[in-house]
Design a protein around this motif. Structure first.
Motif, PDB file in Angstrom:
ATOM      1  N   ASP A 114       0.811  -1.000   0.041  1.00  0.00           N
ATOM      2  CA  ASP A 114       0.060  -0.045  -0.121  1.00  0.00           C
ATOM      3  C   ASP A 114       0.764   1.499   0.058  1.00  0.00           C
ATOM      4  N   ASN A 115       2.292   1.003   0.042  1.00  0.00           N
ATOM      5  CA  ASN A 115       3.049   2.036  -0.097  1.00  0.00           C
ATOM      6  C   ASN A 115       2.982   3.427   0.808  1.00  0.00           C
ATOM      7  N   ASP A 116       2.836   2.661   2.163  1.00  0.00           N
ATOM      8  CA  ASP A 116       2.834   3.757   3.099  1.00  0.00           C
ATOM      9  C   ASP A 116       4.034   3.645   4.177  1.00  0.00           C
ATOM     10  N   GLY A 117       5.148   2.942   3.608  1.00  0.00           N
ATOM     11  CA  GLY A 117       6.437   3.006   4.375  1.00  0.00           C
ATOM     12  C   GLY A 117       6.628   1.866   5.446  1.00  0.00           C
ATOM     13  N   TRP A 118       5.582   1.127   5.791  1.00  0.00           N
ATOM     14  CA  TRP A 118       5.600  -0.032   6.609  1.00  0.00           C
ATOM     15  C   TRP A 118       5.693  -1.137   5.864  1.00  0.00           C
ATOM     16  N   THR A 119       6.521  -2.213   6.637  1.00  0.00           N
ATOM     17  CA  THR A 119       6.605  -3.565   5.798  1.00  0.00           C
ATOM     18  C   THR A 119       5.146  -4.292   6.122  1.00  0.00           C
ATOM     19  N   ASN A 120       4.856  -5.221   5.614  1.00  0.00           N
ATOM     20  CA  ASN A 120       3.780  -5.955   5.792  1.00  0.00           C
ATOM     21  C   ASN A 120       3.824  -6.748   7.170  1.00  0.00           C
ATOM     22  N   LEU A 121       4.947  -7.265   7.679  1.00  0.00           N
ATOM     23  CA  LEU A 121       5.136  -7.882   8.720  1.00  0.00           C
ATOM     24  C   LEU A 121       4.724  -6.940   9.916  1.00  0.00           C
ATOM     25  N   PHE A 122       5.082  -5.603   9.687  1.00  0.00           N
ATOM     26  CA  PHE A 122       5.036  -4.723  10.805  1.00  0.00           C
ATOM     27  C   PHE A 122       3.454  -4.471  10.972  1.00  0.00           C
ATOM     28  N   GLU A 123       2.815  -4.182   9.783  1.00  0.00           N
ATOM     29  CA  GLU A 123       1.527  -3.741   9.633  1.00  0.00           C
ATOM     30  C   GLU A 123       0.458  -4.953  10.251  1.00  0.00           C
ATOM     31  N   TYR A 124       1.042  -6.148   9.983  1.00  0.00           N
ATOM     32  CA  TYR A 124       0.286  -7.560  10.514  1.00  0.00           C
ATOM     33  C   TYR A 124       0.635  -7.309  12.243  1.00  0.00           C
ATOM     34  N   ASN A 125       1.896  -7.212  12.583  1.00  0.00           N
ATOM     35  CA  ASN A 125       2.025  -7.231  14.203  1.00  0.00           C
ATOM     36  C   ASN A 125       1.139  -5.998  14.761  1.00  0.00           C
ATOM     37  N   ALA A 126       1.050  -4.840  14.134  1.00  0.00           N
ATOM     38  CA  ALA A 126       0.641  -3.665  14.664  1.00  0.00           C
ATOM     39  C   ALA A 126      -1.253  -3.846  14.695  1.00  0.00           C
ATOM     40  N   GLY A 127      -1.516  -4.838  13.955  1.00  0.00           N
ATOM     41  CA  GLY A 127      -3.019  -4.818  13.754  1.00  0.00           C
ATOM     42  C   GLY A 127      -3.653  -4.079  12.531  1.00  0.00           C
ATOM     43  N   LEU A 128      -2.594  -3.860  11.776  1.00  0.00           N
ATOM     44  CA  LEU A 128      -3.172  -2.852  10.490  1.00  0.00           C
ATOM     45  C   LEU A 128      -3.587  -4.070   9.258  1.00  0.00           C
ATOM     46  N   VAL A 129      -4.057  -3.109   8.234  1.00  0.00           N
ATOM     47  CA  VAL A 129      -4.580  -3.958   6.975  1.00  0.00           C
ATOM     48  C   VAL A 129      -3.465  -3.575   5.853  1.00  0.00           C
ATOM     49  N   PRO A 130      -2.574  -4.486   5.682  1.00  0.00           N
ATOM     50  CA  PRO A 130      -1.264  -4.398   4.834  1.00  0.00           C
ATOM     51  C   PRO A 130      -1.861  -3.765   3.494  1.00  0.00           C
ATOM     52  N   THR A 131      -2.882  -3.871   3.095  1.00  0.00           N
ATOM     53  CA  THR A 131      -3.395  -3.402   1.768  1.00  0.00           C
ATOM     54  C   THR A 131      -4.298  -2.144   1.616  1.00  0.00           C
ATOM     55  N   ASP A 132      -4.463  -1.647   2.799  1.00  0.00           N
ATOM     56  CA  ASP A 132      -5.320  -0.548   3.075  1.00  0.00           C
ATOM     57  C   ASP A 132      -4.399   0.854   3.285  1.00  0.00           C
ATOM     58  N   PRO A 133      -3.881   1.762   2.453  1.00  0.00           N
ATOM     59  CA  PRO A 133      -3.218   2.854   2.727  1.00  0.00           C
ATOM     60  C   PRO A 133      -3.689   3.750   3.744  1.00  0.00           C
ATOM     61  N   PHE A 134      -4.914   3.718   4.315  1.00  0.00           N
ATOM     62  CA  PHE A 134      -5.484   4.317   5.310  1.00  0.00           C
ATOM     63  C   PHE A 134      -5.543   3.814   6.494  1.00  0.00           C
ATOM     64  N   SER A 135      -4.936   2.489   6.562  1.00  0.00           N
ATOM     65  CA  SER A 135      -4.785   1.837   7.934  1.00  0.00           C
ATOM     66  C   SER A 135      -3.335   2.039   8.398  1.00  0.00           C
ATOM     67  N   ALA A 136      -3.209   2.929   9.246  1.00  0.00           N
ATOM     68  CA  ALA A 136      -1.844   3.468   9.303  1.00  0.00           C
ATOM     69  C   ALA A 136      -1.538   3.232  10.881  1.00  0.00           C
ATOM     70  N   PHE A 137      -0.131   3.095  11.499  1.00  0.00           N
ATOM     71  CA  PHE A 137       0.403   3.332  12.569  1.00  0.00           C
ATOM     72  C   PHE A 137       0.873   4.661  12.623  1.00  0.00           C
ATOM     73  N   SER A 138       0.525   5.502  13.710  1.00  0.00           N
ATOM     74  CA  SER A 138       1.341   6.894  13.729  1.00  0.00           C
ATOM     75  C   SER A 138       1.901   7.100  15.085  1.00  0.00           C
ATOM     76  N   VAL A 139       3.010   7.819  14.828  1.00  0.00           N
ATOM     77  CA  VAL A 139       3.990   8.277  16.120  1.00  0.00           C
ATOM     78  C   VAL A 139       4.356   9.521  16.113  1.00  0.00           C
ATOM     79  N   SER A 140       4.117  10.226  17.190  1.00  0.00           N
ATOM     80  CA  SER A 140       4.478  11.677  17.426  1.00  0.00           C
ATOM     81  C   SER A 140       5.395  11.793  18.456  1.00  0.00           C
ATOM     82  N   LEU A 141       5.965  12.960  18.577  1.00  0.00           N
ATOM     83  CA  LEU A 141       7.094  13.430  19.732  1.00  0.00           C
ATOM     84  C   LEU A 141       6.466  14.729  20.020  1.00  0.00           C
TER      85      LEU A 141
END
Length: 100
Positions: free
Chosen positions: A1-28
């Motif tokens: 989905d070209n969001d910069g995360w690997t499919n393995l990370f998205e699976y572990n994070a509970g995201l949908v690897p084929t959906d660019p709107f299913s994202a993990f966000s981090v801020s400081l």
């Protein structure tokens, strides 16, 4: 989905690897009136996963260590980890997500 995360990370994070709107966000962000502290906020936080915030001053492999003395608070699917030792020079943060 070209969001910069690997499919393995998205699976572990509970995201949908084929959906660019299913994202993990981090801020400081700074902690008001506490210049030696920083908040690391990330989302989503899901049940059945282990989240570990690590830090490094160099980004070199093997230099990442878990935060010591950090406090953790949750609000909905957002977790906030406060680093009480963020004073001084450059510091990088990483959120490791594991699904047992």
């Amino acid at each position: 989905d070209n969001d910069g995360w690997t499919n393995l990370f998205e699976y572990n994070a509970g995201l949908v690897p084929t959906d660019p709107f299913s994202a993990f966000s981090v801020s400081l962000e700074p902690v008001p009136d506490k210049p030696d502290q920083r908040r690391i906020l990330f989302s989503p936080r899901l049940p059945g996963r282990t989240y570990t915030v690590t830090s490094s001053t160099t980004l070199l492999p093997g230099s990442w260590t878990p935060l010591t003395g950090a406090t953790v608070s949750d609000s909905g699917d957002v977790r906030t980890v406060t680093d009480p030792n963020a004073d001084g020079g450059r510091k990088f943060y990483r959120v490791d997500v594991q699904k047992p």
